[in-house]
Design a protein around this motif. Structure first.
Motif, mmCIF file in Angstrom:
data_model
loop_
_atom_site.group_PDB
_atom_site.id
_atom_site.type_symbol
_atom_site.label_atom_id
_atom_site.label_comp_id
_atom_site.label_asym_id
_atom_site.label_seq_id
_atom_site.Cartn_x
_atom_site.Cartn_y
_atom_site.Cartn_z
ATOM 1 N N GLN A 267 49.227 -3.585 -122.841
ATOM 2 C CA GLN A 267 49.277 -2.944 -124.153
ATOM 3 C C GLN A 267 49.850 -3.940 -125.155
ATOM 4 N N PRO A 268 49.645 -3.695 -126.457
ATOM 5 C CA PRO A 268 50.028 -4.699 -127.467
ATOM 6 C C PRO A 268 51.499 -4.734 -127.830
ATOM 7 N N ASP A 269 52.293 -3.752 -127.369
ATOM 8 C CA ASP A 269 53.704 -3.718 -127.757
ATOM 9 C C ASP A 269 54.559 -3.252 -126.584
ATOM 10 N N ASP A 270 55.865 -3.150 -126.834
ATOM 11 C CA ASP A 270 56.792 -2.789 -125.756
ATOM 12 C C ASP A 270 57.123 -1.299 -125.729
ATOM 13 N N SER A 271 56.276 -0.483 -126.323
ATOM 14 C CA SER A 271 56.524 0.958 -126.340
ATOM 15 C C SER A 271 56.557 1.524 -124.921
ATOM 16 N N ASN A 272 57.324 2.600 -124.749
ATOM 17 C CA ASN A 272 57.468 3.289 -123.459
ATOM 18 C C ASN A 272 58.020 2.378 -122.363
ATOM 19 N N GLY A 273 58.810 1.387 -122.779
ATOM 20 C CA GLY A 273 59.461 0.543 -121.782
ATOM 21 C C GLY A 273 58.596 -0.536 -121.187
ATOM 22 N N ALA A 274 57.521 -0.916 -121.855
ATOM 23 C CA ALA A 274 56.634 -1.962 -121.346
ATOM 24 C C ALA A 274 57.359 -3.306 -121.261
ATOM 25 N N VAL A 275 56.900 -4.162 -120.363
ATOM 26 C CA VAL A 275 57.527 -5.457 -120.085
ATOM 27 C C VAL A 275 56.571 -6.582 -120.497
ATOM 28 N N PRO A 276 57.072 -7.654 -121.091
ATOM 29 C CA PRO A 276 56.194 -8.769 -121.493
ATOM 30 C C PRO A 276 55.427 -9.347 -120.309
ATOM 31 N N ILE A 277 54.176 -9.714 -120.531
ATOM 32 C CA ILE A 277 53.372 -10.407 -119.528
ATOM 33 C C ILE A 277 53.534 -11.899 -119.755
ATOM 34 N N LYS A 278 53.887 -12.629 -118.718
ATOM 35 C CA LYS A 278 54.139 -14.061 -118.837
ATOM 36 C C LYS A 278 52.935 -14.791 -119.428
ATOM 37 N N SER B 98 51.655 -14.693 -122.344
ATOM 38 C CA SER B 98 50.779 -13.771 -123.061
ATOM 39 C C SER B 98 51.556 -13.154 -124.209
ATOM 40 N N ASN B 99 50.850 -12.596 -125.186
ATOM 41 C CA ASN B 99 51.504 -11.851 -126.247
ATOM 42 C C ASN B 99 51.356 -10.349 -126.019
ATOM 43 N N GLU B 100 50.995 -9.975 -124.795
ATOM 44 C CA GLU B 100 50.825 -8.575 -124.429
ATOM 45 C C GLU B 100 51.953 -8.116 -123.507
ATOM 46 N N TYR B 101 51.966 -6.802 -123.258
ATOM 47 C CA TYR B 101 52.996 -6.188 -122.424
ATOM 48 C C TYR B 101 52.336 -5.384 -121.307
ATOM 49 N N ALA B 102 53.045 -5.260 -120.182
ATOM 50 C CA ALA B 102 52.541 -4.496 -119.039
ATOM 51 C C ALA B 102 53.329 -3.201 -118.886
ATOM 52 N N ASN B 103 52.617 -2.164 -118.482
ATOM 53 C CA ASN B 103 53.267 -0.887 -118.210
ATOM 54 C C ASN B 103 52.494 -0.177 -117.111
ATOM 55 N N GLY B 104 52.997 0.972 -116.705
ATOM 56 C CA GLY B 104 52.346 1.731 -115.652
ATOM 57 C C GLY B 104 53.279 1.984 -114.483
ATOM 58 N N TYR B 105 52.770 2.678 -113.480
ATOM 59 C CA TYR B 105 53.579 3.042 -112.318
ATOM 60 C C TYR B 105 54.183 1.821 -111.648
ATOM 61 N N ASP B 106 53.386 0.771 -111.459
ATOM 62 C CA ASP B 106 53.879 -0.428 -110.789
ATOM 63 C C ASP B 106 55.011 -1.095 -111.572
ATOM 64 N N VAL B 107 54.888 -1.116 -112.884
ATOM 65 C CA VAL B 107 55.929 -1.697 -113.727
ATOM 66 C C VAL B 107 57.190 -0.840 -113.661
ATOM 67 N N MET B 108 57.018 0.471 -113.721
ATOM 68 C CA MET B 108 58.168 1.373 -113.642
ATOM 69 C C MET B 108 58.903 1.210 -112.315
ATOM 70 N N MET B 109 58.136 1.079 -111.233
ATOM 71 C CA MET B 109 58.752 0.895 -109.925
ATOM 72 C C MET B 109 59.446 -0.462 -109.847
ATOM 73 N N ALA B 110 58.806 -1.495 -110.372
ATOM 74 C CA ALA B 110 59.411 -2.832 -110.370
ATOM 75 C C ALA B 110 60.725 -2.834 -111.136
ATOM 76 N N LYS B 111 60.786 -2.111 -112.243
ATOM 77 C CA LYS B 111 62.014 -2.037 -113.032
ATOM 78 C C LYS B 111 63.128 -1.359 -112.246
ATOM 79 N N LYS B 112 62.784 -0.310 -111.498
ATOM 80 C CA LYS B 112 63.781 0.375 -110.664
ATOM 81 C C LYS B 112 64.326 -0.567 -109.591
ATOM 82 N N LEU B 113 63.435 -1.313 -108.962
ATOM 83 C CA LEU B 113 63.828 -2.236 -107.900
ATOM 84 C C LEU B 113 64.730 -3.341 -108.455
ATOM 85 N N CYS B 114 64.391 -3.835 -109.636
ATOM 86 C CA CYS B 114 65.194 -4.891 -110.258
ATOM 87 C C CYS B 114 66.563 -4.362 -110.688
ATOM 88 N N GLU B 115 66.581 -3.183 -111.256
ATOM 89 C CA GLU B 115 67.847 -2.594 -111.699
ATOM 90 C C GLU B 115 68.803 -2.403 -110.517
#
Length: 298
Positions: free
Chosen positions: A66-77, A79-96
């Motif tokens: 997606q084009p912005d960091d809305s809903n907790g999206a994470v920057p894509i290396k 790139s000027n885009e951001y990643a979101n979705g179930y996998d990103v949400m799970m990755a954030k939990k694991l990192c936290e």
């Protein structure tokens, strides 16, 4: 003179044996070093405090860009885009839980496993089934989701009334390199009128094939199907999982796991320590959250 010569030759021969003996010790040391190298643990990849995760960023509701960091999206290396979705949400939990920073790398589907094998990324969190074939190439943490197999067709199609896979007919496809295409669709090969088309290169391409009428139905998993209905309200899910007339799949087909490099027990154990505290209801609740915020395809 002969005695002196004999003694000299004997001394040279003895020294030669000593020299040969010294040379035989070197390979032994090299062998020991090789064995030590072989038993050395694989680097976890998170020694720098960063978990580098690969995904397609094109596989909603598992992951998308997606084009912005809305809903907790994470920057894509890179790139000027951001990643979101179930996998990103799970990755954030694991990192936290582990005190890591998260870095997302975008790769196509066929590049995911090679990247984690090469150590280019630390893990793949991308909706991968924990198949025996993949387990020969990588180690799996998880599962981090349980995904049943379904079909999707148009609401106005005669197939929308089907009550089992034996009633499916016409053209169909699924995504390349998935158990949907490699394991499930072949089970329809004896159905009258069935025509299995070339595999789609991605999940969006698979859905577009159905939306444009290129195929009559597709095979996928429930999360992908639920996400599809948000993007394409003219589609319906065909779920035969509670009947005898359904796809025959094993746990490895529907258990979705996280790929890490073979032998990376440190990272695998760290991920499993977090996932083991979560239930199927936790997974499903997170997937519902992801599905609710996925971008709508036009």
């Amino acid at each position: 003179m002969k005695k002196i010569l004999a003694l000299t030759l004997a001394l040279v021969f003895a020294l030669g044996l000593c020299a040969c003996g010294g040379q035989t010790e070197a390979p032994a040391e090299e062998t020991e070093g090789t064995e030590a190298a072989e038993t050395t643990e694989v680097a976890s990849g998170v020694e720098d405090g960063v978990l580098t995760v690969a995904m397609e960023c094109n596989y909603a509701p598992y992951n998308w860009s997606q084009p912005d960091d809305s809903n907790g999206a994470v920057p894509i290396k890179d790139s000027n885009e951001y990643a979101n979705g179930y996998d990103v949400m799970m990755a954030k939990k694991l990192c936290e839980a582990n005190g890591w920073e998260l870095e997302i790398v975008r790769l196509d589907w066929d590049s995911l496993v090679p990247a984690v094998q090469a150590g280019t990324v630390d893990a793949v969190i991308a909706g991968q089934s924990m198949t025996a074939e993949r387990a020969e190439q990588v180690d799996f943490a998880g599962p981090y989701l349980y995904a049943s197999i379904v079909c999707v067709t148009k609401a106005d199609s005669p197939l929308a009334q089907a009550t089992g896979i034996s009633q499916l007919t016409g053209t169909c496809t699924s995504q390349i390199g998935t158990i949907w295409y490699d394991t499930c669709l072949p089970q329809l090969s004896e159905n009258e009128g069935i025509q299995i088309q070339t595999a789609a290169e991605s999940a969006p391409a698979m859905l577009m094939a159905l939306e444009t009428g290129t195929v009559d139905f597709i095979c996928t998993d429930m999360p992908t199907a639920q996400g599809a209905l948000i993007a394409y309200p003219d589609m319906v899910i065909l779920d035969f999982s509670d009947t005898d007339d359904t796809f025959q799949v094993s746990d490895e087909d529907i258990n979705i796991g996280i790929s890490v490099q073979k032998g990376n027990t440190v990272l695998k154990d760290a991920l499993d320590a977090v996932l083991s505290t979560m239930t199927a209801d936790d997974f499903n609740a997170l997937m519902e959250e992801a599905t609710a915020i996925q971008p709508i395809a036009e």
